[in-house]
Design a protein around this motif. Structure first.
Motif, PDB file in Angstrom:
ATOM      1  N   ALA A   5      36.743  53.998  50.204  1.00  0.00           N
ATOM      2  CA  ALA A   5      36.095  54.330  51.473  1.00  0.00           C
ATOM      3  C   ALA A   5      36.543  53.346  52.550  1.00  0.00           C
ATOM      4  O   ALA A   5      36.136  52.176  52.533  1.00  0.00           O
ATOM      5  N   ASN A   6      37.415  53.808  53.445  1.00  0.00           N
ATOM      6  CA  ASN A   6      37.926  52.991  54.551  1.00  0.00           C
ATOM      7  C   ASN A   6      38.468  51.648  54.066  1.00  0.00           C
ATOM      8  O   ASN A   6      38.122  50.582  54.592  1.00  0.00           O
ATOM      9  N   VAL A   7      39.329  51.702  53.064  1.00  0.00           N
ATOM     10  CA  VAL A   7      39.855  50.489  52.442  1.00  0.00           C
ATOM     11  C   VAL A   7      41.107  50.008  53.167  1.00  0.00           C
ATOM     12  O   VAL A   7      42.034  50.776  53.419  1.00  0.00           O
ATOM     13  N   SER A   8      41.124  48.708  53.471  1.00  0.00           N
ATOM     14  CA  SER A   8      42.293  48.080  54.071  1.00  0.00           C
ATOM     15  C   SER A   8      42.729  46.899  53.218  1.00  0.00           C
ATOM     16  O   SER A   8      41.893  46.200  52.625  1.00  0.00           O
ATOM     17  N   LYS A   9      44.042  46.691  53.156  1.00  0.00           N
ATOM     18  CA  LYS A   9      44.594  45.576  52.397  1.00  0.00           C
ATOM     19  C   LYS A   9      45.927  45.175  53.020  1.00  0.00           C
ATOM     20  O   LYS A   9      46.771  46.031  53.313  1.00  0.00           O
ATOM     21  N   SER A  10      46.105  43.861  53.217  1.00  0.00           N
ATOM     22  CA  SER A  10      47.372  43.379  53.760  1.00  0.00           C
ATOM     23  C   SER A  10      47.644  41.978  53.239  1.00  0.00           C
ATOM     24  O   SER A  10      46.744  41.308  52.709  1.00  0.00           O
ATOM     25  N   PHE A  11      48.896  41.544  53.375  1.00  0.00           N
ATOM     26  CA  PHE A  11      49.322  40.213  52.945  1.00  0.00           C
ATOM     27  C   PHE A  11      50.144  39.569  54.056  1.00  0.00           C
ATOM     28  O   PHE A  11      50.857  40.243  54.799  1.00  0.00           O
ATOM     29  N   ARG A  17      52.723  40.127  58.812  1.00  0.00           N
ATOM     30  CA  ARG A  17      51.669  40.697  57.982  1.00  0.00           C
ATOM     31  C   ARG A  17      52.124  42.046  57.440  1.00  0.00           C
ATOM     32  O   ARG A  17      52.469  42.945  58.215  1.00  0.00           O
ATOM     33  N   LYS A  18      52.125  42.167  56.111  1.00  0.00           N
ATOM     34  CA  LYS A  18      52.534  43.409  55.463  1.00  0.00           C
ATOM     35  C   LYS A  18      51.283  44.230  55.135  1.00  0.00           C
ATOM     36  O   LYS A  18      50.428  43.783  54.365  1.00  0.00           O
ATOM     37  N   VAL A  19      51.179  45.397  55.711  1.00  0.00           N
ATOM     38  CA  VAL A  19      50.005  46.248  55.512  1.00  0.00           C
ATOM     39  C   VAL A  19      50.243  47.169  54.321  1.00  0.00           C
ATOM     40  O   VAL A  19      51.216  47.928  54.292  1.00  0.00           O
ATOM     41  N   ILE A  20      49.346  47.091  53.329  1.00  0.00           N
ATOM     42  CA  ILE A  20      49.419  47.972  52.156  1.00  0.00           C
ATOM     43  C   ILE A  20      48.601  49.236  52.412  1.00  0.00           C
ATOM     44  O   ILE A  20      49.085  50.355  52.227  1.00  0.00           O
ATOM     45  N   LEU A  21      47.347  49.060  52.829  1.00  0.00           N
ATOM     46  CA  LEU A  21      46.475  50.180  53.174  1.00  0.00           C
ATOM     47  C   LEU A  21      45.780  49.891  54.498  1.00  0.00           C
ATOM     48  O   LEU A  21      45.361  48.750  54.749  1.00  0.00           O
ATOM     49  N   ASP A  22      45.638  50.912  55.320  1.00  0.00           N
ATOM     50  CA  ASP A  22      44.965  50.777  56.603  1.00  0.00           C
ATOM     51  C   ASP A  22      43.860  51.831  56.699  1.00  0.00           C
ATOM     52  O   ASP A  22      44.116  52.986  57.001  1.00  0.00           O
ATOM     53  N   LYS A  23      42.642  51.393  56.361  1.00  0.00           N
ATOM     54  CA  LYS A  23      41.467  52.268  56.407  1.00  0.00           C
ATOM     55  C   LYS A  23      41.689  53.567  55.621  1.00  0.00           C
ATOM     56  O   LYS A  23      41.467  54.671  56.128  1.00  0.00           O
ATOM     57  N   ASP A  58      40.532  43.944  51.592  1.00  0.00           N
ATOM     58  CA  ASP A  58      40.138  43.098  52.724  1.00  0.00           C
ATOM     59  C   ASP A  58      38.923  43.686  53.419  1.00  0.00           C
ATOM     60  O   ASP A  58      38.029  42.960  53.865  1.00  0.00           O
ATOM     61  N   GLU A  59      38.913  44.999  53.526  1.00  0.00           N
ATOM     62  CA  GLU A  59      37.803  45.718  54.142  1.00  0.00           C
ATOM     63  C   GLU A  59      37.570  47.013  53.378  1.00  0.00           C
ATOM     64  O   GLU A  59      38.442  47.501  52.667  1.00  0.00           O
ATOM     65  N   GLY A  60      36.368  47.585  53.550  1.00  0.00           N
ATOM     66  CA  GLY A  60      36.043  48.847  52.896  1.00  0.00           C
ATOM     67  C   GLY A  60      35.456  48.644  51.514  1.00  0.00           C
ATOM     68  O   GLY A  60      35.283  47.513  51.048  1.00  0.00           O
ATOM     69  N   GLU A  61      35.161  49.760  50.858  1.00  0.00           N
ATOM     70  CA  GLU A  61      34.523  49.730  49.542  1.00  0.00           C
ATOM     71  C   GLU A  61      35.288  50.597  48.554  1.00  0.00           C
ATOM     72  O   GLU A  61      35.873  51.619  48.922  1.00  0.00           O
ATOM     73  N   ILE A  62      35.275  50.160  47.284  1.00  0.00           N
ATOM     74  CA  ILE A  62      35.846  50.929  46.184  1.00  0.00           C
ATOM     75  C   ILE A  62      34.739  51.198  45.179  1.00  0.00           C
ATOM     76  O   ILE A  62      34.108  50.263  44.680  1.00  0.00           O
ATOM     77  N   TYR A  63      34.495  52.470  44.884  1.00  0.00           N
ATOM     78  CA  TYR A  63      33.408  52.861  43.980  1.00  0.00           C
ATOM     79  C   TYR A  63      33.995  53.421  42.688  1.00  0.00           C
ATOM     80  O   TYR A  63      34.923  54.220  42.712  1.00  0.00           O
ATOM     81  N   ARG A  64      33.434  53.007  41.563  1.00  0.00           N
ATOM     82  CA  ARG A  64      33.834  53.509  40.245  1.00  0.00           C
ATOM     83  C   ARG A  64      32.578  53.862  39.460  1.00  0.00           C
ATOM     84  O   ARG A  64      31.670  53.046  39.346  1.00  0.00           O
ATOM     85  N   ASN A  65      32.524  55.064  38.904  1.00  0.00           N
ATOM     86  CA  ASN A  65      31.411  55.408  38.015  1.00  0.00           C
ATOM     87  C   ASN A  65      31.934  55.935  36.694  1.00  0.00           C
ATOM     88  O   ASN A  65      31.326  56.788  36.054  1.00  0.00           O
ATOM     89  N   CYS A  66      33.095  55.417  36.283  1.00  0.00           N
ATOM     90  CA  CYS A  66      33.709  55.804  35.020  1.00  0.00           C
ATOM     91  C   CYS A  66      34.505  54.621  34.491  1.00  0.00           C
ATOM     92  O   CYS A  66      34.650  53.596  35.169  1.00  0.00           O
ATOM     93  N   ARG A  67      35.041  54.751  33.302  1.00  0.00           N
ATOM     94  CA  ARG A  67      35.813  53.681  32.676  1.00  0.00           C
ATOM     95  C   ARG A  67      37.276  53.797  33.112  1.00  0.00           C
ATOM     96  O   ARG A  67      37.959  54.758  32.777  1.00  0.00           O
ATOM     97  N   VAL A  68      37.733  52.800  33.886  1.00  0.00           N
ATOM     98  CA  VAL A  68      39.091  52.789  34.415  1.00  0.00           C
ATOM     99  C   VAL A  68      39.909  51.757  33.642  1.00  0.00           C
ATOM    100  O   VAL A  68      39.489  50.616  33.482  1.00  0.00           O
ATOM    101  N   SER A  69      41.071  52.155  33.167  1.00  0.00           N
ATOM    102  CA  SER A  69      41.905  51.257  32.360  1.00  0.00           C
ATOM    103  C   SER A  69      42.509  50.154  33.207  1.00  0.00           C
ATOM    104  O   SER A  69      42.579  50.244  34.435  1.00  0.00           O
ATOM    105  N   PHE A  70      42.966  49.101  32.543  1.00  0.00           N
ATOM    106  CA  PHE A  70      43.865  48.166  33.216  1.00  0.00           C
ATOM    107  C   PHE A  70      45.221  48.864  33.306  1.00  0.00           C
ATOM    108  O   PHE A  70      45.520  49.783  32.540  1.00  0.00           O
ATOM    109  N   PRO A  71      46.075  48.454  34.252  1.00  0.00           N
ATOM    110  CA  PRO A  71      47.371  49.143  34.400  1.00  0.00           C
ATOM    111  C   PRO A  71      48.237  48.992  33.152  1.00  0.00           C
ATOM    112  O   PRO A  71      48.252  47.937  32.519  1.00  0.00           O
ATOM    113  N   LEU A  72      48.938  50.047  32.819  1.00  0.00           N
ATOM    114  CA  LEU A  72      49.852  50.020  31.694  1.00  0.00           C
ATOM    115  C   LEU A  72      50.833  48.861  31.872  1.00  0.00           C
ATOM    116  O   LEU A  72      51.529  48.762  32.876  1.00  0.00           O
ATOM    117  N   GLY A  73      50.883  47.974  30.891  1.00  0.00           N
ATOM    118  CA  GLY A  73      51.769  46.828  30.958  1.00  0.00           C
ATOM    119  C   GLY A  73      51.104  45.564  31.462  1.00  0.00           C
ATOM    120  O   GLY A  73      51.695  44.492  31.412  1.00  0.00           O
TER     121      GLY A  73
END
Length: 219
Positions: A5-11, A17-23, A58-73
């Motif tokens: 939900a409106n998630v932003s992430k940058s480095f 500044r490298k933007v990964i996600l913008d809202k 950096d901003e926004g929310e991430i919601y999980r209501n299930c079992r999510v794996s760690f990334p393969l590898g």
């Protein structure tokens, strides 16, 4: 279900500044495997790590209501000074599973023989990848995360055995896969999105996503 939900992430790279996600906002429902097409260097691994909960937005929310794996590898939860046997039993307890079962399953699938009882820090990259893949398959998840950038294994016998198990598991699970190649998504996904310049453009079908991706990357 997993929802951004409106998630932003940058480095900060040191020069810009490298933007990964913008809202970005999207939802993946169980039973609807989902893919993300993104050119190399756009932040695919960061996106997968955020879905898994390994990195925070950096901003926004991430919601999980299930079992999510760690990334393969992914090997971040494995302690190098412990053996594969000790790690398998430790991680089994974290997930509330039978340590005897998880140890026996990983020992059988890895085929590491006596190395299974030696510190993981002494393993080659291929041996570590085999153990990580075995852990992924030993634990039951609702959503499995696949990042094409994760390390793999070149052991043919292991790949065949593990690949068969993964295909069986994915028949009753949901997959989120990120890749720079549409062919990778075709194996798993019906719907997809294109990630470019921090924008996540959603499509109902993989074909629609492929058309935009081809235009953006080739045009």
């Amino acid at each position: 279900m997993i929802e951004f939900a409106n998630v932003s992430k940058s480095f900060w790279t040191g020069t810009q500044r490298k933007v990964i996600l913008d809202k970005a906002s999207f939802r993946v429902e169980l039973g609807n495997s989902f893919g993300v097409l993104a050119p190399n260097g756009t932040g695919k691994t960061t996106l997968v790590n955020m879905i898994a909960g390994l990195e925070k937005p950096d901003e926004g929310e991430i919601y999980r209501n299930c079992r999510v794996s760690f990334p393969l590898g992914f090997m971040g939860g494995v302690i190098s000074k412990l053996s594969a046997m000790e790690n398998a039993r430790f991680i089994a307890r974290l997930y509330g599973l039978d340590p005897d079962y998880v140890e026996a399953f990983c020992r059988w699938l890895c085929g590491l023989d006596e190395y299974f009882d030696m510190p993981v820090g002494t393993y080659s990259s291929g041996m570590r990848a085999r153990f990580s893949f075995a852990l992924l398959l030993a634990l039951e998840f609702d959503i499995y995360l696949i990042d094409e950038g994760m390390p793999g294994t070149t052991d043919v016998e292991f790949n065949k055995k593990a690949g068969n198990l993964l295909r069986e598991r994915l028949e009753r699970a949901t997959v989120i896969v990120v890749s720079h190649q549409a062919e990778t998504l075709e194996k798993f996904c019906r719907s997809a999105a294109v990630l470019k310049d921090g924008r996540l453009i959603m499509f109902d079908t993989l074909e629609e996503a492929k058309r935009l991706y081809d235009y953006e990357t080739q045009g």
